[in-house]
Scaffold this active site. Structure first.
Site, PDB file in Angstrom:
ATOM      1  CB  THR A 349      19.416 -29.462  -0.836  1.00 37.54           C
ATOM      2  OG1 THR A 349      20.519 -28.920  -1.537  1.00 37.54           O
ATOM      3  CG2 THR A 349      19.786 -30.833  -0.291  1.00 37.54           C
ATOM      4  N   GLY A 431      20.147 -26.752   2.301  1.00 37.92           N
ATOM      5  CA  GLY A 431      20.371 -25.369   1.897  1.00 37.92           C
ATOM      6  C   GLY A 431      21.847 -25.066   1.782  1.00 37.92           C
ATOM      7  N   GLY A 432      22.367 -24.988   0.552  1.00 44.10           N
ATOM      8  CA  GLY A 432      23.782 -24.891   0.216  1.00 44.10           C
ATOM      9  C   GLY A 432      24.701 -24.278   1.253  1.00 44.10           C
TER      10      GLY A 432
END
Length: 531
Positions: A349, A431-432
């Site tokens: 991301t 960051g997921g």
């Protein structure tokens, strides 16, 4: 904010103080946004120019085929934008029968990409500069090339090994059969042409014209079921925000299908604990946050999906203060517990934030999901596509079960912090699995413990994983780790510079006397820049 905290963390960076500012994970992209401000544009123009440039400069985390969300303060009120895409009309539970989970790569992981629609929507409603002007830096970097930055080079090599056999990927991203290294020039002339077409048509070429035709033809050639109608019917939606308070501030997030509600639940639970009595780096403060996030992530995993399909448990149910107080009572201050939580999947991301001297502030995030996303790259266009379909469930009882025209559960979330009437901070932690947890850590560090944005970004991080598991950066003090382990947390140690699991924070904090303080995460290549 009075920049009062004195916690010391290893960093080469200081907070940036300026009247106009951009912060993001790639320095050339930050400068692209700053150039728009210097030309008389506003924070909306800066944010979109930065976002467009990132599709060229950081393809490991985003691209023209990404999704996006935004929260924007226009000087008077807050606006929320959901520009995530929907599943193709041909997707159903039957289509994926026999699978344990959704495909991670290939065309069967691709939902309609929404990022381009976000650029158009924000520019049309709030921008000052002509739409085409916002593309100039990105087009230059695509057509003339740019020098790949160090962290992105590491992610490129990792993603290249994984994606090299996906349709069109090697042709687009592995010149000479390998990923470009740090300091090597990368040119993507097809992407330059694509960006010109998007600029000239205000996105129409992407959803209804030449670029749409190229995507659909490539999909059909490789067994995909996305249609022209799927692309043409896409829309970005101004959806407002949802919020939760902590003392005198309110954290705002985009409503589901995103995981922002998990940050609100976590903060709301902490509201009913004694965390105010503890220091920022006290392991017992970390314990409370870890336990609160386990509960929050469990709620998100079980109940969050496309908001139009959340019929059993609503947003209001999950944010009800009596419910949050009851959840807080489940926390034992003396031991870690397994609440059945599951952290979101890892992802790739980019996040950016921009602010200008008029007071406009923009929080903007766009993402491929897992690194290079689906791995699918449409030949001769520079377009590579996200894999957001991977976020759907195949459980028929889930609110997030795959279905035609549905939006999947999303990990990417822009954050925004408000006071009683005025904006405080535009921020995000890409960051997921880190994002909702990172939002809570940034809010508490800046508001409860008085850390400036750079200090908050520099501080060592933890991340809930599964069960009693907690990933911790090796920069956490040994005494802190010993105390957490003694409370029953199962610690998984990760190096912050190589693991990439602790995300990248970018923050712009409004100063009481005017102007802004900005911070950019040292775990990324980026910068906060201003004038």
């Amino acid at each position: 904010m009075h920049l009062r905290a004195t916690h010391a963390y290893p960093s080469r960076r200081s907070a940036v103080l300026a009247d106009n500012m951009v912060a993001t994970s790639q320095p050339l992209a930050a400068q692209a946004g700053l150039a728009m401000l210097a030309q008389g544009g506003n924070a909306a123009d800066a944010a979109i120019a930065t976002a467009i440039a990132l599709t060229v400069l950081e393809p490991t985390g985003n691209g023209v085929g990404s999704d996006a969300f935004a929260i924007l303060w226009d000087g008077k009120e807050l606006h929320g934008l959901n520009a995530s895409g929907r599943a193709p009309a041909a997707w159903s539970l039957d289509k994926f029968a026999g699978r344990d989970r959704m495909p991670m790569h290939g065309w069967d992981s691709v939902t309609v990409p929404g990022a381009v629609s976000a650029w158009v929507a924000v520019s049309t409603r709030f921008g000052k500069l002509p739409f085409a002007d916002l593309f100039v830096p990105a087009i230059r970097y695509a057509e003339q090339g740019f020098l790949v930055s160090p962290k992105i080079a590491q992610l490129w090599a990792r993603g290249g090994d994984m994606m090299k056999d996906q349709p069109g990927f090697a042709q687009t991203f592995l010149p000479g059969g390998k990923a470009p290294g740090a300091g090597e020039r990368f040119v993507n002339k097809p992407l330059g042409r694509t960006l010109r077409l998007i600029a000239q048509t205000k996105g129409t070429a992407f959803y209804k014209g030449e670029l749409a035709e190229a995507m659909i033809a490539f999909s059909q050639a490789h067994g995909g079921v996305m249609t022209r109608e799927d692309l043409a019917s896409h829309s970005a939606d101004w959806c407002g925000t949802i919020s939760a308070g902590f003392d005198d501030v309110a954290l705002h997030e985009i409503p589901p299908n995103g995981q922002g509600i998990a940050a609100l639940i976590g903060l709301g639970i902490l509201n009913h604990t004694n965390i105010r009595d503890l220091d920022a780096d006290d392991p017992h403060a970390m314990h409370l946050q870890i336990e609160a996030m386990k509960l929050a992530l469990s709620d998100a995993e079980h109940h969050v999906g496309d908001i139009d399909h959340m019929t059993e448990v609503t947003v209001q149910d999950m944010l009800d203060d009596s419910y949050l107080a009851a959840r807080a009572k489940l926390i034992d201050p003396t031991r870690a517990q397994d609440f059945g939580a599951g952290a979101p999947k890892r992802g790739g991301t980019v996040y950016l934030t921009a602010a200008d001297a008029s007071g406009m502030m923009v929080s903007f995030i766009q993402s491929n999901y897992a690194g290079f996303g689906s791995g699918v790259a449409v030949p001769d266009t520079g377009i590579h596509l996200q894999n957001r379909g991977w976020g759907f469930s195949l459980d028929p009882a889930s609110a997030n079960v795959v279905g035609p025209g549905k939006r999947p559960f999303h990990t990417i979330i822009p954050g925004f912090l408000m006071g009683k009437t005025d904006p405080i901070m535009s921020f995000g932690v890409m960051g997921g699995p880190m994002q909702a947890q990172g939002h809570v850590q940034m809010v508490l560090r800046t508001q409860l413990w008085g850390q400036d944005p750079q200090m908050a970004a520099d501080a060592p991080r933890w991340r809930v994983t599964q069960g009693l598991g907690v990933a911790c950066e090796t920069t956490l003090p040994a005494t802190t780790l010993e105390t957490l382990a003694g409370l029953g947390h199962q610690l998984e140690m990760e190096e912050p510079d190589t693991a990439f699991g602790f995300g990248g924070a970018q923050l712009i904090h409004r100063l009481p006397g005017g102007g802004f303080a900005g911070g950019s995460d040292p775990r990324k290549d980026g910068a906060a820049v201003g004038f």
